[in-house]
Design a protein around this motif. Structure first.
Motif, PDB file in Angstrom:
ATOM      1  N   UNK A   1       0.825  -1.209   0.000  1.00  0.00           N
ATOM      2  CA  UNK A   1       0.000   0.000   0.000  1.00  0.00           C
ATOM      3  C   UNK A   1       0.862   1.263   0.000  1.00  0.00           C
ATOM      4  N   UNK A   2       1.884   1.313   0.821  1.00  0.00           N
ATOM      5  CA  UNK A   2       2.721   2.514   0.916  1.00  0.00           C
ATOM      6  C   UNK A   2       3.767   2.589  -0.182  1.00  0.00           C
ATOM      7  N   UNK A   3       4.008   1.465  -0.860  1.00  0.00           N
ATOM      8  CA  UNK A   3       5.083   1.415  -1.855  1.00  0.00           C
ATOM      9  C   UNK A   3       4.624   1.692  -3.276  1.00  0.00           C
ATOM     10  N   UNK A   4       3.411   1.261  -3.619  1.00  0.00           N
ATOM     11  CA  UNK A   4       2.926   1.401  -4.993  1.00  0.00           C
ATOM     12  C   UNK A   4       2.973   2.868  -5.415  1.00  0.00           C
ATOM     13  N   UNK A   5       3.568   3.116  -6.552  1.00  0.00           N
ATOM     14  CA  UNK A   5       3.690   4.482  -7.056  1.00  0.00           C
ATOM     15  C   UNK A   5       4.952   5.182  -6.588  1.00  0.00           C
ATOM     16  N   UNK A   6       5.653   4.574  -5.633  1.00  0.00           N
ATOM     17  CA  UNK A   6       6.866   5.196  -5.105  1.00  0.00           C
ATOM     18  C   UNK A   6       8.125   4.400  -5.414  1.00  0.00           C
ATOM     19  N   UNK A   7       8.007   3.085  -5.471  1.00  0.00           N
ATOM     20  CA  UNK A   7       9.143   2.236  -5.830  1.00  0.00           C
ATOM     21  C   UNK A   7       8.662   1.202  -6.849  1.00  0.00           C
ATOM     22  N   UNK A   8       9.576   0.711  -7.654  1.00  0.00           N
ATOM     23  CA  UNK A   8       9.224  -0.285  -8.660  1.00  0.00           C
ATOM     24  C   UNK A   8       8.996  -1.649  -8.004  1.00  0.00           C
ATOM     25  N   UNK A   9       7.883  -2.270  -8.369  1.00  0.00           N
ATOM     26  CA  UNK A   9       7.567  -3.605  -7.898  1.00  0.00           C
ATOM     27  C   UNK A   9       7.158  -4.426  -9.112  1.00  0.00           C
ATOM     28  N   UNK A  10       7.777  -5.594  -9.253  1.00  0.00           N
ATOM     29  CA  UNK A  10       7.457  -6.524 -10.328  1.00  0.00           C
ATOM     30  C   UNK A  10       7.206  -7.872  -9.671  1.00  0.00           C
ATOM     31  N   UNK A  11       5.928  -8.228  -9.520  1.00  0.00           N
ATOM     32  CA  UNK A  11       5.566  -9.427  -8.760  1.00  0.00           C
ATOM     33  C   UNK A  11       6.229 -10.688  -9.305  1.00  0.00           C
ATOM     34  N   UNK A  12       6.329 -10.803 -10.607  1.00  0.00           N
ATOM     35  CA  UNK A  12       6.940 -12.002 -11.193  1.00  0.00           C
ATOM     36  C   UNK A  12       8.449 -12.015 -10.984  1.00  0.00           C
ATOM     37  N   UNK A  13       9.102 -10.934 -11.321  1.00  0.00           N
ATOM     38  CA  UNK A  13      10.562 -10.872 -11.190  1.00  0.00           C
ATOM     39  C   UNK A  13      11.016 -10.990  -9.739  1.00  0.00           C
ATOM     40  N   UNK A  14      10.203 -10.480  -8.807  1.00  0.00           N
ATOM     41  CA  UNK A  14      10.588 -10.495  -7.397  1.00  0.00           C
ATOM     42  C   UNK A  14      10.070 -11.717  -6.653  1.00  0.00           C
ATOM     43  N   UNK A  15       9.311 -12.570  -7.311  1.00  0.00           N
ATOM     44  CA  UNK A  15       8.856 -13.805  -6.681  1.00  0.00           C
ATOM     45  C   UNK A  15       7.739 -13.619  -5.673  1.00  0.00           C
ATOM     46  N   UNK A  16       6.927 -12.593  -5.830  1.00  0.00           N
ATOM     47  CA  UNK A  16       5.834 -12.300  -4.898  1.00  0.00           C
ATOM     48  C   UNK A  16       4.632 -13.172  -5.243  1.00  0.00           C
ATOM     49  N   UNK A  17       4.100 -13.869  -4.247  1.00  0.00           N
ATOM     50  CA  UNK A  17       2.915 -14.714  -4.455  1.00  0.00           C
ATOM     51  C   UNK A  17       1.623 -13.923  -4.347  1.00  0.00           C
ATOM     52  N   UNK A  18       1.581 -12.952  -3.465  1.00  0.00           N
ATOM     53  CA  UNK A  18       0.376 -12.149  -3.259  1.00  0.00           C
ATOM     54  C   UNK A  18       0.790 -10.737  -2.853  1.00  0.00           C
ATOM     55  N   UNK A  19       0.016  -9.760  -3.313  1.00  0.00           N
ATOM     56  CA  UNK A  19       0.325  -8.362  -3.035  1.00  0.00           C
ATOM     57  C   UNK A  19      -0.978  -7.603  -2.874  1.00  0.00           C
ATOM     58  N   UNK A  20      -1.041  -6.730  -1.887  1.00  0.00           N
ATOM     59  CA  UNK A  20      -2.224  -5.892  -1.699  1.00  0.00           C
ATOM     60  C   UNK A  20      -1.830  -4.423  -1.873  1.00  0.00           C
TER      61      UNK A  20
END
Length: 134
Positions: free
Chosen positions: A58-77
């Protein structure tokens, strides 16, 4: 010590995973103290132990790059209002192939994953803001 200078200890995290651990959930970025957790490394630890990894972004979206596939994230809110979208609208990413048991009966929205009427106007607002604001 689990936390040092506001960040999780990866060694302590890994040492505390046992046969009962099914999920690791970590806040990506803390809005009060400004720390950013090493979510890619946490995801690798989770994978090594066959544990799901969720991050509250919630606090990160729009501020830092997040790539769920590249970073191995199973779930993200996430929450739309953090990147100038409609207040009260959010989203959850769940990696394909992850099965979960729903907590509420009723309706068959979202491929039978949840009940309830979608707030289409806010969902469209989230998507449009995502395309223009992030």
């Amino acid at each position: 010590m689990w936390i040092k200078r506001g960040k999780i200890s990866l060694e302590e995290l890994e040492n505390n995973i046992d046969s009962n651990t099914i999920l690791i959930s970590i806040m990506t970025a803390n809005n009060e103290i400004g720390t950013i957790e090493p979510i890619t490394e946490i995801a690798k630890i989770a994978k090594r132990h066959n544990v799901y990894f969720h991050t509250d972004a919630v606090q990160a979206i729009g501020n830092i790059n997040i790539d769920v596939k590249a970073q191995g994230i199973d779930a993200l809110s996430l929450s739309a209002h953090k990147f100038y979208g409609p207040k009260g609208c959010g989203a959850v990413y769940i990696r394909e192939g992850i099965e979960f048991e729903r907590e509420q009966d009723g309706g068959h929205q979202e491929k039978n994953k949840r009940g309830g009427t979608e707030n289409v106007a806010e969902i469209v607002g989230l998507r449009e803001c995502n395309r223009t604001c992030i």
